[in-house]
Write a protein that holds these residues in place. Structure first.
Motif, mmCIF file in Angstrom:
data_model
loop_
_atom_site.group_PDB
_atom_site.id
_atom_site.type_symbol
_atom_site.label_atom_id
_atom_site.label_comp_id
_atom_site.label_asym_id
_atom_site.label_seq_id
_atom_site.Cartn_x
_atom_site.Cartn_y
_atom_site.Cartn_z
ATOM 1 N N PRO A 86 3.386 -5.370 -0.380
ATOM 2 C CA PRO A 86 4.018 -5.058 0.911
ATOM 3 C C PRO A 86 3.759 -6.123 1.976
ATOM 4 C CG PRO A 86 2.074 -3.702 0.604
ATOM 5 C CD PRO A 86 2.285 -4.443 -0.681
ATOM 6 N N LEU B 197 3.437 0.646 -3.500
ATOM 7 C CA LEU B 197 3.723 -0.524 -2.669
ATOM 8 C C LEU B 197 3.493 -1.782 -3.496
ATOM 9 C CD1 LEU B 197 1.706 0.669 0.470
ATOM 10 C CD2 LEU B 197 4.113 1.077 -0.032
ATOM 11 N N VAL C 245 8.114 0.664 -2.278
ATOM 12 C CA VAL C 245 8.416 -0.441 -1.374
ATOM 13 C C VAL C 245 8.128 -1.737 -2.096
ATOM 14 C CG1 VAL C 245 7.827 -1.557 0.812
ATOM 15 C CG2 VAL C 245 7.780 0.931 0.650
ATOM 16 N N ILE D 268 9.078 -0.549 6.035
ATOM 17 C CA ILE D 268 8.066 0.441 5.676
ATOM 18 C C ILE D 268 8.364 1.758 6.378
ATOM 19 C CG2 ILE D 268 5.622 1.026 5.948
ATOM 20 C CD1 ILE D 268 4.968 -1.869 5.285
ATOM 21 N N ILE E 245 -0.256 -4.087 9.143
ATOM 22 C CA ILE E 245 0.278 -3.208 8.098
ATOM 23 C C ILE E 245 -0.842 -2.495 7.366
ATOM 24 C CG2 ILE E 245 1.490 -3.263 5.863
ATOM 25 C CD1 ILE E 245 3.518 -5.097 7.194
#
Lengths: 321, 263
Positions: A182, A179, A101, A166, A194
């Protein structure tokens, strides 16, 4: 070990040219290149279920390393193994068990509700309907997306969109998550949401997570372990608390006094209100200074704290540079 | 296949949101066709045949030209544009992290539904041309073979254009910015409005093998007008198979370069 990295190196050839029109013209025909070592002799490993914070200033080699781990870049030399696979072979079994991500890059369909993008992800990963729906609904619940997944993505706020991104990246229930920033650009509340979600997801599924972030709060909340790289080299690998012990040369003493006094003789005065003084002293002297303060001054309260982790990181990079 | 269908569904849903596009597209198709028809009638006001092609036969070429153009704008051009924007913006990384064949994946992501109007309009012109045709049969493909030859060569021709376009798009791995590619193709494709036989030799060869418009438009038209020979059809099929293999190689090479295997 889920991730093993040994003697990893990545060198880029980058075009180089002087500024100006003339140089721009000559570079059309005669390109000069220069090698840049983005990652140099890096070693580390990550166990199942571990969350590792990956720290370093811009251009330190974090993203390059994550790209090598996710199979996007071939290492110049060294060995990378994730889940028993060599990432850059991009084997289907490997790619179906990891996710990458990137905080600033979207993959959801802009004009459609996120639910439609989820269907697409299902087709890409060839997920069985039952498993897909179960995972999808769990993610919708954990990320509090129920009211958002039916709206076109373009109508979502940045933070809402990131949550949907996500969710989309985790539909295939990956065992390893990479990640890259993120929480970039999100407000504090959304960052916290998150973070909470990632901790939750990690606890539920035992997934290993490697995370880069510019927000130390992310790292402090999620990662027991951090890896620090600077100019491609690994500077530190260990517990977050050990990072300050090793790199913070100083500690901060906050003293509350019964009556004002000048404490300049004890250390560097960082902040001073009539009765509360913040001193910075070197780590080795902390005990002695504390003892003298208590013996010689009208102290009503005293605390010793490590400096903020941001300052520690900064001093690490200064030391490494 | 399922992936392609899902993408198609997504794109259909995307496009259905913009109804105005549909009407604009119908208008565009009609205008383009009318222009083509007017030019044809101008040509035939001067002469009875263009390099042996009669009026209904050139109508068939115009129909095929419109159909293939529709296929290009429906499926090929949008995907190629997407590859280039992905490379420029870095989202191409996501393509490579998916457990699917990257070439297949990038080739079925974007469709422009309304461009299918060109395919339909073109097909109508083809039917009209065949019905009014005076049938001057010179080729060996006749009878039931005509329909087979037509569809096979149409499919092969579209695949060839896809291959060449993808090979050129792969250049974006090195050069990043290549927007002029689309213009180049659209411009060259316009040459396909007439049978490649009317062009001088060097241009004909280029249009057939370099930018296979000759194959994509002229060969199906030949099938319709009874000019196609089996050997020419076999050549077209053989050429497309070869081209697919080359495209595959170039694509993997580009992806390897993107991920810096050479550095």
């Amino acid at each position: 070990m889920v991730i093993t990295v040994e003697q990893l190196n990545k060198t880029f050839e980058v075009p180089e040219r002087d500024p100006g029109l003339k140089a721009a013209f000559s570079s059309l025909f005669n390109r000069k290149t220069r090698s840049v070592e983005a990652v140099a002799d890096v070693n580390f490993s990550v166990a199942k279920g571990e969350i590792v914070g990956f720290l370093g200033p811009n251009g330190a080699g974090k993203t390059t390393t994550l790209k090598m781990l996710s199979g996007l870049l071939h290492p110049t030399s060294g060995r990378v193994e994730v889940l028993g696979h060599v990432p850059n072979k991009r084997e289907r079994e490997y790619l179906s068990r990891m996710t990458l991500v990137m905080g600033n890059r979207n993959q959801l369909q802009w004009d459609l509700p996120a639910l439609d993008s989820f269907e697409l992800t299902r087709a890409i990963y060839r997920l069985q309907e039952g498993a897909f729906l179960e995972q999808r609904d769990e993610l919708i619940e954990l990320l509090d997306l129920a009211d958002l997944v039916n709206k076109p993505v373009r109508q979502l706020s940045l933070g809402e969109r990131m949550k949907a991104e996500i969710a989309n990246s985790l539909l295939h229930r990956p065992a390893v998550l990479f990640l890259d920033e993120p929480t970039l650009g999100l407000d504090v509340t959304m960052q916290r949401r998150i973070r909470g979600f990632l901790a939750d997801y990690n606890a539920r599924h035992g997934a290993s997570i490697m995370l880069t972030s510019h927000y130390m709060a992310d790292i402090e909340a999620l990662c027991h372990r951090v890896i620090v790289i600077h100019e491609g080299q690994l500077l530190f690998d260990g517990a977050l608390s050990a990072l300050s012990q090793r790199f913070a040369a100083q500690k901060t003493i906050v003293v509350t006094l019964a009556e004002p006094a000048d404490l300049g003789a004890y250390g560097e005065v960082v902040d001073e209100s009539p009765t509360t003084v913040t001193l910075r002293v070197s780590r080795d002297d902390t005990a002695a200074v504390t003892g003298r303060l208590l013996a010689e001054q009208p102290v009503s309260d005293l605390t010793v704290v490590d400096p903020p982790i941001d300052d520690v990181i900064e001093s690490v990079f200064e030391a490494g540079a | 296949m399922r992936l392609a269908l899902t993408f198609l569904r997504i794109n259909v849903m995307n496009e259905l949101q913009y109804r105005a596009n549909f009407f604009l597209q119908v208008l565009e198709s009609v205008v383009a066709l009318a222009t083509g028809l007017i030019v044809l009638s101008l040509i035939f006001a001067q002469t009875d045949a263009l390099d042996g092609w009669t009026r209904p036969q050139l109508l068939a070429v115009l129909g095929v030209f419109t159909m293939v153009g529709g296929v290009i704008k429906f499926a090929i051009e949008p995907n190629m544009a997407r590859i280039m924007s992905d490379i420029r913006e870095g989202t191409f990384d996501y393509v490579l992290t998916k457990p699917v064949d990257s070439q297949l994946f990038v080739s079925v992501r974007q469709f422009r539904l309304w461009q299918l109007t060109d395919v339909i309009v073109g097909a109508a012109v083809v039917v009209w041309a065949v019905v009014t045709s005076d049938g001057s049969e010179q080729g060996s493909v006749t009878g039931g073979g005509v329909a087979l030859g037509f569809f096979v060569s149409l499919f092969a021709g579209s695949l060839m254009i896809y291959c060449v376009w993808l090979i050129l798009t792969t250049g974006a791995f090195w050069f990043v910015r290549m927007e002029m590619l689309e213009e180049l193709f659209t411009g060259l494709y316009r040459a396909g409005q007439y049978p490649v036989g009317i062009y001088p030799g060097w241009l004909r060869a280029a249009l057939t093998f370099l930018i296979p418009i000759g194959f994509a438009v002229t060969v199906p038209s030949e099938a319709l007008t009874g000019r196609l020979t089996w050997s020419r059809l076999a050549l077209a099929v053989g050429f497309v198979v070869l081209l697919m293999a080359v495209t595959r190689t170039v694509w993997s090479w580009g992806v390897r370069n993107y991920s810096g295997a050479s550095a």
